[in-house]
Design an enzyme around this catalytic site. Structure first.
Site, PDB file in Angstrom:
ATOM      1  N   GLU A   1      39.975 118.803  11.278  1.00  0.00           N
ATOM      2  CA  GLU A   1      39.728 118.441  12.675  1.00  0.00           C
ATOM      3  C   GLU A   1      40.878 118.900  13.575  1.00  0.00           C
ATOM      4  O   GLU A   1      40.656 119.412  14.684  1.00  0.00           O
ATOM      5  CB  GLU A   1      39.534 116.933  12.793  1.00  0.00           C
ATOM      6  CG  GLU A   1      38.232 116.441  12.168  1.00  0.00           C
ATOM      7  CD  GLU A   1      38.124 114.933  12.096  1.00  0.00           C
ATOM      8  OE1 GLU A   1      37.040 114.448  11.744  1.00  0.00           O
ATOM      9  OE2 GLU A   1      39.123 114.227  12.388  1.00  0.00           O
TER      10      GLU A   1
ATOM     11  N   SER B   1      39.632 104.915   9.631  1.00  0.00           N
ATOM     12  CA  SER B   1      39.012 104.043  10.619  1.00  0.00           C
ATOM     13  C   SER B   1      39.819 102.773  10.793  1.00  0.00           C
ATOM     14  O   SER B   1      40.415 102.259   9.837  1.00  0.00           O
ATOM     15  CB  SER B   1      37.584 103.688  10.192  1.00  0.00           C
ATOM     16  OG  SER B   1      37.025 102.726  11.060  1.00  0.00           O
TER      17      SER B   1
END
Length: 460
Positions: A325, A312
């Protein structure tokens, strides 16, 4: 400033960049199709080079092309195959549906390079394209390129994934965890069983893809314009397949029915469908890993995937399951490409499919991205994750579904009441079962041992 030279074809003269190896027909395609800026893939151009070299040698062997020209064409075509001339293949993917522009691009580049040796003059149509049509060259290039990428990249990637899964399955076979159906707690399984199922999925995919390649290996080269073989020697297709096999080591053969592979793209649609199935498997495995890794506090927290990068830009310390992902996105792309190939496969009107370039581009992209994703998922997802034993044992101890193992002893109704009480009170199932069944802890520990429960049967 770019300098130009004048080239001509049957439609007249036009300007071509002076340093370009291509000729008039390629330039017309560059001018006509400024659509995507995406050119045909390297593996497709490699296949074109291999095919043109094989065709030259086949024509020489059949006494149709003199040895000097054949050798000059073959040497130039091998440069194309090797990637030495890639910048001279500028034609957009979205071009004429037969791929004629790409075929002529190869013919013109090879003819110019072969003629530059000075000893012979080589014509792009009369010599490089002898015994050929775009209508058999381009489908053959799709099939050759797909076979080589699948056998050289995808199959090894799948075998690697199988090996990694097999190793981890054996390592973790003694560790039980809560099984899940409908995303709800179910009877225990071992990590070995869970990973073993993934391994079986990958093995089944490899077998399905290998079966599809047997049909992709049947080449339509020799069918020329519509499948009749007009202007080609009757033995030309078999000779070309033989030379391609020698050049690549792949077991190519001449198609039994040229009409099939020129008028349709069924073999490509089949292979793409198997890649879609593989993509579904990769998506399932990746999402299982993401769920198992979720947390670290508020999720399942069964495993800890390798930390590869900060997760993040605003939340310090956050780490995300980035490989899983990425693999999911690659799988999504393959599924999307399969839709494109399916639509394109339907576009075979009478004797010719007219969406060949986009079939080749999409199929090769699918083969490439899924191969790369599988290796990354194996090495940076599956091989390196750690078990969070404390979380697993805590969840197992409180799993009321373990009472299923007592059904043969206490019956379904009493088992359901015991499970509900354990869940509502947040207590280990074994403690509640001692109260509701009157059985000893020793008996219950034997019947409710999670690892033993993964082996099936009654009262093991």
């Amino acid at each position: 400033m770019t300098e130009y030279r004048t080239e001509s074809d049957s439609m007249g003269e036009l300007q071509v960049p002076a340093d370009a190896l291509w000729g008039a027909q390629t330039q017309r395609a560059v001018d006509n199709f400024p659509i995507s800026g995406q050119t045909m893939p390297r593996d497709f151009i490699r296949a074109l080079g291999l095919i043109k070299a094989a065709c030259a040698r086949a024509n020489e062997a059949l006494g149709l092309l003199d040895a000097q020209r054949a050798e000059a064409i073959a040497r130039a075509a091998e440069q194309v195959a090797a990637g030495d001339l890639d910048r001279h293949f500028p034609v957009d993917v979205y071009q004429t549906g037969s791929g004629t522009s790409s075929n002529m691009n190869a013919n013109e580049v090879i003819a110019r390079v072969a003629s530059s040796e000075g000893s012979v003059t080589v014509h792009p149509n009369d010599h490089v394209n002898m015994g050929q049509s775009s209508n058999d060259v381009i489908p053959t290039a799709i099939q050759v390129s797909a076979c080589l990428v699948a056998s050289g990249t995808l199959i090894p990637a799948l075998k690697h994934m199988e090996e990694v899964l097999g190793k981890r399955s054996r390592e973790l076979d003694g560790i039980a965890k809560t099984g899940r159906t409908h995303l709800m707690d179910a009877m225990p399984v071992t990590f070995g069983q869970e990973l073993g199922a993934w391994q079986s999925q990958i093995r089944s995919n490899r077998e399905r893809i290998g079966d599809a390649l047997t049909r992709m290996a049947r080449l339509p080269q020799g069918g020329t314009a519509v499948g009749t073989g007009i202007n080609a020697h009757p033995e030309f297709g078999q000779k070309v397949a033989s030379f391609l096999e020698k050049a690549t080591g792949f077991d190519f053969e001449s198609a039994g029915d040229y009409f099939e592979n020129i008028s349709s793209q069924d073999a490509s649609v089949e292979l793409s469908g198997q890649l879609k199935t593989l993509a579904c498997s990769v998506m399932k495995i990746s999402n299982d890993l993401r769920w198992m890794n979720s947390g670290p506090l508020a999720g399942l927290g069964e495993i800890e995937l390798e930390a590869l990068q900060p997760g993040s830009s605003i939340m310090p310390g956050k780490v995300n399951p980035v490989i899983a992902e990425a693999a999911c996105m690659a799988a999504a792309r393959v599924i999307g490409n399969d839709s494109t190939i399916t639509v394109a496969g339907q576009s075979g009107n009478f004797q010719l499919n007219v969406m060949l370039p986009v079939v080749g581009y999409s199929l090769l992209e699918s083969l490439t991205v899924i191969s790369n994703a599988i290796v990354l998922l194996a090495d940076k997802g599956i091989a390196s994750f750690k078990i969070r034993q404390d979380n697993i044992e805590s969840a197992l101890a409180r799993n009321p579904i373990l009472v299923t193992a007592l059904n043969p002893v206490i019956g379904y109704e009493k088992g359901a009441a015991t499970a509900k009480q354990a869940y509502s009170e947040g207590r280990p199932i074994i403690d509640v079962a001692m109260e509701t069944t009157g059985m000893s802890r020793e008996e219950l520990e034997k019947l409710l041992d999670p690892v033993k429960l993964t082996r099936g049967g009654i009262g093991k």
